[in-house]
Design an enzyme around this catalytic site. Sequence first.
Site, PDB file in Angstrom:
ATOM      1  N   THR A  18      10.495  19.641  45.916  1.00  0.00           N
ATOM      2  CA  THR A  18      11.880  19.166  45.979  1.00  0.00           C
ATOM      3  C   THR A  18      12.480  19.036  44.584  1.00  0.00           C
ATOM      4  O   THR A  18      13.685  19.024  44.427  1.00  0.00           O
ATOM      5  CB  THR A  18      11.965  17.799  46.673  1.00  0.00           C
ATOM      6  N   ARG A  22       6.943  22.938  39.118  1.00  0.00           N
ATOM      7  CA  ARG A  22       6.350  22.202  38.001  1.00  0.00           C
ATOM      8  C   ARG A  22       4.912  22.620  37.809  1.00  0.00           C
ATOM      9  O   ARG A  22       4.129  22.586  38.756  1.00  0.00           O
ATOM     10  CB  ARG A  22       6.355  20.698  38.280  1.00  0.00           C
ATOM     11  N   SER A 113      10.713  16.367  34.671  1.00  0.00           N
ATOM     12  CA  SER A 113      11.093  14.970  34.863  1.00  0.00           C
ATOM     13  C   SER A 113      10.284  14.014  33.990  1.00  0.00           C
ATOM     14  O   SER A 113      10.295  14.130  32.772  1.00  0.00           O
ATOM     15  CB  SER A 113      10.979  14.611  36.343  1.00  0.00           C
ATOM     16  N   HIS A 114       9.542  13.104  34.610  1.00  0.00           N
ATOM     17  CA  HIS A 114       8.834  12.054  33.883  1.00  0.00           C
ATOM     18  C   HIS A 114       7.415  12.477  33.508  1.00  0.00           C
ATOM     19  O   HIS A 114       6.673  11.687  32.937  1.00  0.00           O
ATOM     20  CB  HIS A 114       8.792  10.801  34.750  1.00  0.00           C
ATOM     21  N   ASP A 277      14.074   8.297  32.049  1.00  0.00           N
ATOM     22  CA  ASP A 277      12.893   9.169  32.019  1.00  0.00           C
ATOM     23  C   ASP A 277      13.148  10.472  31.265  1.00  0.00           C
ATOM     24  O   ASP A 277      14.188  10.645  30.619  1.00  0.00           O
ATOM     25  CB  ASP A 277      12.391   9.448  33.440  1.00  0.00           C
ATOM     26  N   ASP A 279      14.090  13.520  31.901  1.00  0.00           N
ATOM     27  CA  ASP A 279      15.316  14.294  32.098  1.00  0.00           C
ATOM     28  C   ASP A 279      16.531  13.433  32.407  1.00  0.00           C
ATOM     29  O   ASP A 279      17.587  13.953  32.765  1.00  0.00           O
ATOM     30  CB  ASP A 279      15.114  15.341  33.203  1.00  0.00           C
ATOM     31  N   ASP A 281      17.259  11.102  34.801  1.00  0.00           N
ATOM     32  CA  ASP A 281      17.781  10.708  36.113  1.00  0.00           C
ATOM     33  C   ASP A 281      17.247   9.367  36.606  1.00  0.00           C
ATOM     34  O   ASP A 281      17.858   8.732  37.443  1.00  0.00           O
ATOM     35  CB  ASP A 281      17.601  11.824  37.162  1.00  0.00           C
ATOM     36  N   ARG A 282      16.098   8.918  36.090  1.00  0.00           N
ATOM     37  CA  ARG A 282      15.587   7.613  36.532  1.00  0.00           C
ATOM     38  C   ARG A 282      16.065   6.504  35.600  1.00  0.00           C
ATOM     39  O   ARG A 282      16.413   6.760  34.447  1.00  0.00           O
ATOM     40  CB  ARG A 282      14.053   7.607  36.522  1.00  0.00           C
ATOM     41  N   THR A 344      11.920   9.817  51.773  1.00  0.00           N
ATOM     42  CA  THR A 344      11.788   9.794  50.317  1.00  0.00           C
ATOM     43  C   THR A 344      12.247  11.125  49.718  1.00  0.00           C
ATOM     44  O   THR A 344      11.946  12.185  50.262  1.00  0.00           O
ATOM     45  CB  THR A 344      10.314   9.533  49.968  1.00  0.00           C
ATOM     46  N   GLU A 363      16.659   4.854  45.440  1.00  0.00           N
ATOM     47  CA  GLU A 363      15.264   4.849  45.855  1.00  0.00           C
ATOM     48  C   GLU A 363      14.543   3.760  45.067  1.00  0.00           C
ATOM     49  O   GLU A 363      14.903   3.468  43.920  1.00  0.00           O
ATOM     50  CB  GLU A 363      14.604   6.181  45.524  1.00  0.00           C
ATOM     51  N   GLU A 364      13.481   3.223  45.681  1.00  0.00           N
ATOM     52  CA  GLU A 364      12.714   2.174  45.005  1.00  0.00           C
ATOM     53  C   GLU A 364      12.020   2.692  43.751  1.00  0.00           C
ATOM     54  O   GLU A 364      11.594   1.924  42.907  1.00  0.00           O
ATOM     55  CB  GLU A 364      11.696   1.547  45.965  1.00  0.00           C
ATOM     56  N   SER A 365      11.905   4.022  43.638  1.00  0.00           N
ATOM     57  CA  SER A 365      11.181   4.634  42.527  1.00  0.00           C
ATOM     58  C   SER A 365      12.081   4.840  41.301  1.00  0.00           C
ATOM     59  O   SER A 365      12.034   5.881  40.668  1.00  0.00           O
ATOM     60  CB  SER A 365      10.595   5.963  42.985  1.00  0.00           C
ATOM     61  N   LYS A 376      20.305  11.708  40.897  1.00  0.00           N
ATOM     62  CA  LYS A 376      20.288  10.319  40.472  1.00  0.00           C
ATOM     63  C   LYS A 376      20.618  10.287  38.985  1.00  0.00           C
ATOM     64  O   LYS A 376      20.485  11.297  38.298  1.00  0.00           O
ATOM     65  CB  LYS A 376      18.952   9.665  40.790  1.00  0.00           C
TER      66      LYS A 376
HETATM   67  C1  G1P Z   1       8.191  10.112  43.891  1.00  0.00           C
HETATM   68  C2  G1P Z   1       9.040   8.942  44.333  1.00  0.00           C
HETATM   69  C3  G1P Z   1      10.248   9.440  45.099  1.00  0.00           C
HETATM   70  C4  G1P Z   1      11.033  10.429  44.227  1.00  0.00           C
HETATM   71  C5  G1P Z   1      10.110  11.534  43.755  1.00  0.00           C
HETATM   72  C6  G1P Z   1      10.804  12.492  42.791  1.00  0.00           C
HETATM   73  O1  G1P Z   1       7.726  10.827  45.010  1.00  0.00           O
HETATM   74  O2  G1P Z   1       8.304   8.030  45.128  1.00  0.00           O
HETATM   75  O3  G1P Z   1      11.064   8.354  45.464  1.00  0.00           O
HETATM   76  O4  G1P Z   1      12.103  10.977  44.940  1.00  0.00           O
HETATM   77  O5  G1P Z   1       8.977  10.971  43.090  1.00  0.00           O
HETATM   78  O6  G1P Z   1      11.274  11.831  41.646  1.00  0.00           O
HETATM   79  P1  G1P Z   1       6.278  10.596  45.693  1.00  0.00           P
HETATM   80  O7  G1P Z   1       5.231  10.777  44.619  1.00  0.00           O
HETATM   81  O8  G1P Z   1       6.257   9.177  46.204  1.00  0.00           O
HETATM   82  O9  G1P Z   1       6.207  11.610  46.788  1.00  0.00           O
HETATM   83 ZN    ZN Z   2      13.512  12.644  36.312  1.00  0.00          ZN
END
Ligand code: G1P
Ligand code: ZN
Length: 543
Positions: A18, A22, A113-114, A277, A279, A281-282, A344, A363-365, A376
């Site tokens: 998604t 990577r 990303s992170h 993070d 890139d 977005d977090r 998610t 999202e909680e993340s 985001k």
């Molecule tokens: C994790 C986060 C989810 C976020 C995703 C991409 O995915 O929990 O909320 O959208 O990274 O940044 P997960 O490892 O839980 O599948």
């Molecule tokens: Zn990111």
Amino acid sequence: MNIRTVSTTPFGDQKPGTSGLRKKVAVFQAPNYLENFVQAVFDTIDIPAGATLTLGGDGRYLNREAIQVILRMAAANGFGRVLVGQGGILSTPAASCVIRQYRTFGGLILSASHNPGGPEGDFGIKYNTPNGGPAPEKITDAIFARSKVLTSYRIVVAPDIDLDRTGKQAVGGMSVEVIDPVADYAELMESLFDFAAIRELIAGGFALCFDAMHAVTGPYAKEILERRLGAPAGSVINGVPLEDFGGGHPDPNLTYAHELVAIMFDIGAPDLGAASDGDGDRNMVLGRGFFVTPSDSLAVIAANATLAPGYAGGIAGIARSMPTSAAADRVAQKLGVPCFETPTGWKFFGNLMDAGKVTLCGEESFGTGSSHVREKDGLWAVLFWLNILAKRRQSMEQILADHWAVFGRNVYSRHDHEALPTDVANGIMDQVRAAFATLPGKAFGNFRVKVCDDFSYTDPVDGSVSTGQGLRIIFEDGSRIVFRLSGTGTEGATLRIYLEAFEGDPARQRGDAQLLLAELIAIADAISGLKARSGRERPTVIT
Ligand code: G1P
Ligand code: ZN
């Protein structure tokens, strides 16, 4: 234009998730690996003649080289123009902003990303569609299918462009515009938030610390927070993007943003701390000695949204991922707007935003955002908080205490068990699933189980169905335990346990989350057999 057609042997491992494709940097460096994937994207998306592409990345190792290759391939594949961020830089939300603002035919964003960067780290690439959001699964599936069968790619023979010089250049017959990566995004932020009020707040001595973690948000935060809003130089720390993020793990949470956490919990801490993070977005936001959970952050932003000029007319609705706490639901109910519970992953929010059903999502993340872009947006969330603080003139802790007094507190925590052997993780999930038959009606101390299910979601816009999105145990008072396997972990399996208990009593609301959740934590172990099955006494990460 001097176009070459180069033979390639398809790779079988180019399935984009998604968040795009990577892989380790070394994988991307294999001959034709990047080219094969980019050609698969270009073959899939049906490029209108002369279309414009947006291009940029988070500055990690390989970013600049990949951009030169993609420019040559874009020219050979019919693009008429590319907008590329100076130095190859565009944060993910800024790329989304540029795609939307200039109505480009989508964009390619280079980021993992992170995940750590550098020669030993990760690299990534994803295609965002013309709405500015990540490509939906039907497109990423088609890209993957194409990547497995194509036998050649097209590229022009042309020298590198100067990525550091803004203005027009050319690659083959294609025009390339190197743009300021910050300007359009900063303008958008200025149109949404009350910069004058924030400037006044800061001028009055309000102190902030933004940790860019040597990732992409450094130049954005310096321009917006220090230059436009007047925060003293040095308010942005680790503000120079480095190809290896200084060897760190650019993920804004209590574990990896430890430098910021130490500052915020020390004597003389600033009023607000924030981090973003790799890139951009977090986001994580902290008050003085006080951590705001991302679930609470979404709820507070929603409850105070009209304080920001861009949201003064109110919000259409809120969406949150299923494991995110129901704090936002309570706000939505009070505002009389719908609240959507999605699986998610950010992609589920895009449809709702395009259809005008929601304005805010989270999202909680550590992901929060709105319909201003289709990703985001870390810095946006920080600016929203600054806007709220400028209007309310209270501490962050006081704002949360007031919020809980009105809405009650959804006490919340996520426990991650990382790098479990896959069979152990599956065994734990199977045990929970098997318990579903006997759990409803069963009492555990003060908690009685109401329902349990494996979460599934029917998209209200396109009717698509997503199943198997997490095992939910919901108690009669609304408390919840959710078990879910990560879809992004790279080593073994990562089991996430999400714990949520409602606390309506203001006298108890300010307590420590782990203490308030102790009973639920024990119930989670009793139902899943986690400790016995994993041999582990505690989670690897607690948020
Ligand atoms: C994790 C986060 C989810 C976020 C995703 C991409 O995915 O929990 O909320 O959208 O990274 O940044 P997960 O490892 O839980 O599948
Ligand atoms: Zn990111």
